[in-house]
Design a protein around this motif. Sequence first.
Motif, PDB file in Angstrom:
ATOM      1  N   UNK A 617       0.833  -1.201   0.000  1.00 56.58           N
ATOM      2  CA  UNK A 617       0.000   0.000   0.000  1.00 56.58           C
ATOM      3  C   UNK A 617       0.872   1.257   0.000  1.00 56.58           C
ATOM      4  N   UNK A 618       1.897   1.272   0.845  1.00 56.13           N
ATOM      5  CA  UNK A 618       2.784   2.435   0.880  1.00 56.13           C
ATOM      6  C   UNK A 618       3.532   2.586  -0.442  1.00 56.13           C
ATOM      7  N   UNK A 619       3.899   1.480  -1.041  1.00 55.36           N
ATOM      8  CA  UNK A 619       4.577   1.535  -2.329  1.00 55.36           C
ATOM      9  C   UNK A 619       3.680   2.155  -3.393  1.00 55.36           C
ATOM     10  N   UNK A 620       2.395   1.790  -3.379  1.00 53.92           N
ATOM     11  CA  UNK A 620       1.465   2.336  -4.363  1.00 53.92           C
ATOM     12  C   UNK A 620       1.282   3.836  -4.197  1.00 53.92           C
ATOM     13  N   UNK A 621       1.367   4.336  -2.958  1.00 57.25           N
ATOM     14  CA  UNK A 621       1.157   5.756  -2.705  1.00 57.25           C
ATOM     15  C   UNK A 621       2.398   6.591  -2.993  1.00 57.25           C
ATOM     16  N   UNK A 622       3.574   6.022  -2.760  1.00 60.73           N
ATOM     17  CA  UNK A 622       4.788   6.846  -2.745  1.00 60.73           C
ATOM     18  C   UNK A 622       5.725   6.615  -3.926  1.00 60.73           C
ATOM     19  N   UNK A 623       5.546   5.507  -4.627  1.00 60.48           N
ATOM     20  CA  UNK A 623       6.495   5.148  -5.682  1.00 60.48           C
ATOM     21  C   UNK A 623       5.785   5.177  -7.027  1.00 60.48           C
ATOM     22  N   UNK A 624       6.421   5.713  -8.074  1.00 65.30           N
ATOM     23  CA  UNK A 624       5.808   5.680  -9.417  1.00 65.30           C
ATOM     24  C   UNK A 624       5.537   4.246  -9.848  1.00 65.30           C
ATOM     25  N   UNK A 625       4.496   4.076 -10.641  1.00 66.73           N
ATOM     26  CA  UNK A 625       4.057   2.728 -10.992  1.00 66.73           C
ATOM     27  C   UNK A 625       5.134   1.961 -11.745  1.00 66.73           C
ATOM     28  N   UNK A 627       8.119   1.794 -11.080  1.00 65.38           N
ATOM     29  CA  UNK A 627       9.141   1.324 -10.151  1.00 65.38           C
ATOM     30  C   UNK A 627       8.567   0.353  -9.119  1.00 65.38           C
ATOM     31  N   UNK A 628       7.325  -0.069  -9.322  1.00 64.30           N
ATOM     32  CA  UNK A 628       6.724  -1.023  -8.401  1.00 64.30           C
ATOM     33  C   UNK A 628       7.375  -2.403  -8.541  1.00 64.30           C
ATOM     34  N   UNK A 629       7.200  -3.194  -7.491  1.00 65.27           N
ATOM     35  CA  UNK A 629       7.442  -4.632  -7.599  1.00 65.27           C
ATOM     36  C   UNK A 629       6.202  -5.249  -8.240  1.00 65.27           C
ATOM     37  N   UNK A 630       6.359  -5.904  -9.373  1.00 68.62           N
ATOM     38  CA  UNK A 630       5.221  -6.597  -9.966  1.00 68.62           C
ATOM     39  C   UNK A 630       5.733  -7.813 -10.727  1.00 68.62           C
ATOM     40  N   UNK A 631       4.843  -8.711 -11.129  1.00 76.23           N
ATOM     41  CA  UNK A 631       5.273  -9.989 -11.691  1.00 76.23           C
ATOM     42  C   UNK A 631       6.218  -9.845 -12.880  1.00 76.23           C
TER      43      UNK A 631
END
Length: 705
Positions: A617-625, A627-631
């Motif tokens: 949740x914090x990653x979704x709010x603070x990090x550009x998409x 740069x997310x961890x995703x599959x």
Amino acid sequence: MRETLTRLRYRYWPDHLLGEILSKRWTETAIPVILLLIVGFALSQSLPHFLSPSSLADTARQAGEIGFIGLGMGLVVIVGGIDLSVGSMFALTDFCALYLLDVLEWPVPAVIIATLAFGALLGAVNGLLIGYLRLRAFITTLITLIIYRSAFDLLIQRYSNAIAAAFPDIPSWNFIGGGDLFGIPSVALVYVAIAIFGHIFLTRLRPGWHITAIGGSRRSAYNSGIPVRRTIALCYVASGALTSIGALFFAARLGTVGGDIGVGLEVIVLTATVLGGITLGGGKGSVVKSLVGVLVVLMITNGLTAMNARGGVNRMALATILLVAAMIDIRWQKNRTRIISKVYVAPTYHALPPSPPTEIGKGGPFEQNDRLRDVSLIGLGRIEAPEDVILDRNDVLYAGSRHGDIIRFHPPDYERMEVFAHIGGQPLGMAFDRQDNLYVCIGGMGLYRIKPDGAVEKATDETNRSLYSVNDDSRLRLADDLDITDDGLIFFSEATVRYEMDEWPVDGLEARGNGRIICYDTKTGVTHTALRGLKFPNGVAVASDGQSILFAETFGCSVKRYWFAGPKKGAVEVVMDNLPGYPDNINLASDGNYWLALVGMRSPALDLAWKMPGFRRRMAKRVPIDEWLFPNINTGCVVKFNEQGKILDSFWDLKGVNHPMITSMREHRGYLYLGGIANNRIGRFKLENADPDFVHYDRRWRRKP
């Protein structure tokens, strides 16, 4: 203990409901309705007779008269304009009705027709200047407000005594002003009838859609072939006509042409429009919002009047409400996407067991190899995003393209290609029926049927709504893969009901059961939801018994079986529950087993993050998409398995030279054809010991043991 509490909290606590509520259009109407109820309750407690029958009847008459003007104002605001001249038009049309009736002694039907025409003419002046001459709506209607008010002042100086001296006793005119039917004022009945038509017009008819489209983006509407200038002009004409209807009822009720008629009416109507939830920027609004806004404003003004507040207090209160409502509207529209994105994304606890080994030398059914390095390429650089591939009985190869086309390649060398059909959306899973119709899942559009001659038809784009869903989940957002039973039932997966196709990483971030399996009956045309709560369901294949389907859960890293008929109808069982990658399409193999594409491989970082919903949740709010961890989706792999979940073979492309991503595969006459939504080619791999007579199109092979 902490992990157990985290699992319970994020799996069962509905913390995503606020985002669901804020993101839905009906909420924008629900909020003003709640405000109306609060105001009504507060005034009923402060004023004992506020909700008495006589008081409600008076409020209904005023609401009807002002409501017509509100409908006109709502129309021009939805189309992207504003009309500050409604108060002056109201005064002029009131004068027109009384002058024709009292001075010229016209019959009532003629007075009604002439007054409506006069109001439409006044609105047409605004429409001509704003729609065709493209003048600014604010300054133009401000000028016509002054002109119309000056004309009204000059006219009443000359004719007010003649109008005041006449007291015609005409039953039909008296009924218009003060009559009722079953206790309901006549003006309220007429308003309801016009409001119903207005609702149908805006929501079900093409001209209403044009108005909304123009308010959303005039340039896009113009490029789409919508007559922008004419539509804008007609909205102002309609505003003038609706204003004249309100003036007719007002004239019949009071029969006066006082100098203060219509003064400040534009503020009242504009406040009602904004307070009801009609967006000042255009493109959004409804009849219900207009009515609710009018009722709220009338309750406030009538309540203040009943409390013996001075006229200045009323005007100041309305001006303050308008300022606050406009400020909230502007700020909300500007930051709506950002606000919703923060509360809408709701990660849940998602735990997977340790991934089985795939490294070379460690053995196991998933041991890496490089067997796909010798794959030959079809359509290299000439096709983009062939997510699924399929061949017909004549060995013609079909694949989708991100440009919205179905491309086909002709045997034997598959060099000659052509556009078979244009759909407009991203084609995903495909399957032929017995009549050579090609059924295609289209991302964002639903399930479509392409006839042998290339004609495109919609099969279904919605299903039954869940009784437990806060949002309306009947529309198909991401129809993915499908298969057809011998009885004509089409089972297809919808990966997510919350996100669009380009937002699949957000669904992966949530790891929530947002997907479902849908069933479409080709015989009856009925669509229903067969299974819910799945984690990005993807590949679908009818099992050998003809009573169940196999389907993949991409983010669940599993393959499951669902019985839609027979003694185990409704049951679900796990076939494979701990894959090293993310499963995609499933298709039949020539030996009666199944092929499965792994679109990417699991990573320890994401597996760990899936157990930490707060972190995501914090990653979704603070990090550009980006740069997310995703599959991870950059390693191609295909495995063969049986219905007991045993892995029989695996094929890898470790260097990713030919197929960095594999989303689908079809076995056909000894070859395996490979598709990938991120690729610009189709792969063709020669299988050893495969049946050269196996044609995937022929459904009889499904019965092979």
